[in-house]
Scaffold this active site. Structure first.
Site, PDB file in Angstrom:
ATOM      1  N   GLU A  48      71.495  -9.234 -68.059  1.00  0.00           N
ATOM      2  CA  GLU A  48      71.736  -9.498 -67.182  1.00  0.00           C
ATOM      3  C   GLU A  48      70.609 -10.943 -67.459  1.00  0.00           C
ATOM      4  O   GLU A  48      70.353 -11.160 -68.166  1.00  0.00           O
ATOM      5  CB  GLU A  48      70.808  -8.714 -66.006  1.00  0.00           C
ATOM      6  CG  GLU A  48      71.379  -9.654 -64.451  1.00  0.00           C
ATOM      7  CD  GLU A  48      70.303  -8.820 -63.800  1.00  0.00           C
ATOM      8  OE1 GLU A  48      70.196  -9.004 -62.612  1.00  0.00           O
ATOM      9  OE2 GLU A  48      70.541  -7.364 -63.568  1.00  0.00           O
ATOM     10  N   ASP A  78      69.349 -14.223 -64.971  1.00  0.00           N
ATOM     11  CA  ASP A  78      69.651 -14.861 -62.985  1.00  0.00           C
ATOM     12  C   ASP A  78      69.160 -15.643 -63.172  1.00  0.00           C
ATOM     13  O   ASP A  78      68.085 -16.426 -63.424  1.00  0.00           O
ATOM     14  CB  ASP A  78      68.683 -13.539 -63.195  1.00  0.00           C
ATOM     15  CG  ASP A  78      68.738 -11.639 -63.043  1.00  0.00           C
ATOM     16  OD1 ASP A  78      69.980 -11.503 -62.859  1.00  0.00           O
ATOM     17  OD2 ASP A  78      68.209 -10.863 -62.166  1.00  0.00           O
ATOM     18  N   GLU A 111      67.934 -16.775 -59.330  1.00  0.00           N
ATOM     19  CA  GLU A 111      67.411 -16.053 -57.449  1.00  0.00           C
ATOM     20  C   GLU A 111      66.780 -17.417 -56.435  1.00  0.00           C
ATOM     21  O   GLU A 111      65.823 -17.858 -57.308  1.00  0.00           O
ATOM     22  CB  GLU A 111      66.568 -14.775 -57.848  1.00  0.00           C
ATOM     23  CG  GLU A 111      67.780 -13.318 -58.062  1.00  0.00           C
ATOM     24  CD  GLU A 111      66.594 -12.328 -58.794  1.00  0.00           C
ATOM     25  OE1 GLU A 111      67.326 -11.366 -57.397  1.00  0.00           O
ATOM     26  OE2 GLU A 111      65.975 -12.382 -58.766  1.00  0.00           O
TER      27      GLU A 111
END
Length: 285
Positions: A112, A114, A116
């Site tokens: 993953e 990310d 955010e």
């Protein structure tokens, strides 16, 4: 998505900054892609709304009933992905808007990458949370505040992923580079599993804003974030394949990390009391 524990989130400082608008010229021309051709909803039903000529804009909404999200129909192994996003305005405390890549999480050993965006009370800056997972292991967080208000206009958020590095950019300014040091005995780098592009808007007021101390004000709902002008470059001869920092990129990266970084896992000796992750030594920590 990478989530800091409440204990870690409570360590992060609450920083008051003055938002300064900086205009960065982009060398990338962004086409108005058709969301319905490339993406599909993941949750939220009618809270995922595609609109505009040619289905070129998408809105995600969060209310008391649910958040919402979408993902790419295809998986990608390396590439450059750009997305223009306008974040939830006003009191966005408790909300999390995301733009990230992920492989199949059902395996328990997913990869993953990310972005955010952790909301805050009116007048306080968003926290930009970045993380990298490899084979189900994460804990590689860096967090930043911004030099502009990300709710007033669209800004371009970029994940560039090639076999040598992962680069996070905002309006073509690099904010983080995570390198592949496998040849030097550090195997932590996502490089085998293809990943889909994901985005979402959801409620995380148990941890997202000031360690969960500030909750979502549902009287301000519904909350909405907007996406447009995505660019997905996986071309064989694409510049992303060998992209790295040039002198100007290194200068911009140092500027961001000096002035706007608020958390770096490579300096968190309280969290990693025995040993920092091995790549931290390569990063000069």
């Amino acid at each position: 998505m990478g989530i800091l524990s409440n204990n870690l989130a409570n360590k992060l400082p609450v920083i008051h900054v003055v938002m300064v608008a900086v205009v960065m010229l982009s060398s990338i021309v962004y086409g108005a892609g058709n969301f319905l051709e490339v993406f599909e909803p993941t949750f939220g039903g009618s809270r995922v709304r595609v609109f505009g000529p040619g289905n070129t804009q998408l809105a995600l909404t969060l209310d008391r009933g649910s958040g919402s999200g979408f993902r790419s129909k295809r998986e990608y192994l390396f590439g450059r992905i750009d997305m223009q996003i306008k974040l939830v305005p006003g009191n966005s405390a408790g909300t999390v808007t995301t733009f990230y890549l992920s492989s199949d999480q059902s395996t328990g050993r997913h990869d993953e990458i990310d972005f955010e965006f952790l909301g805050n009370v009116s007048g306080q800056p968003y926290t930009i949370h970045t993380n990298v997972f490899s084979q189900g292991q994460g804990n590689r967080e860096q967090q930043f505040h911004l030099w502009f208000d990300p709710t007033l206009n669209f800004h371009t958020y970029t994940i560039l992923w090639n076999p040598q590095l992962i680069m996070f950019k905002i309006d073509q300014t690099p904010i983080r580079v995570f390198r592949n040091y496998e040849n030097e005995g550090i195997p932590f780098f996502p490089k085998v599993q293809p990943q889909r592009i994901y985005a979402s808007l959801w409620n995380a007021d148990d941890w997202a804003t000031q360690g969960g101390r500030v909750k979502t004000d549902w009287s301000k709902a519904p909350f909405s974030a907007y996406y447009r002008n995505f660019n997905i470059d996986t071309s064989i001869n694409g510049a992303w394949r060998t992209h790295d920092l040039d002198a100007n990129g290194r200068m911009r990266l140092r500027w961001v990390q000096k002035n706007y970084m608020i958390y770096n896992y490579c300096t968190d000796w309280n969290r990693f009391s025995q040993n920092l992750p091995p790549e931290c030594k390569k990063y000069g920590v």
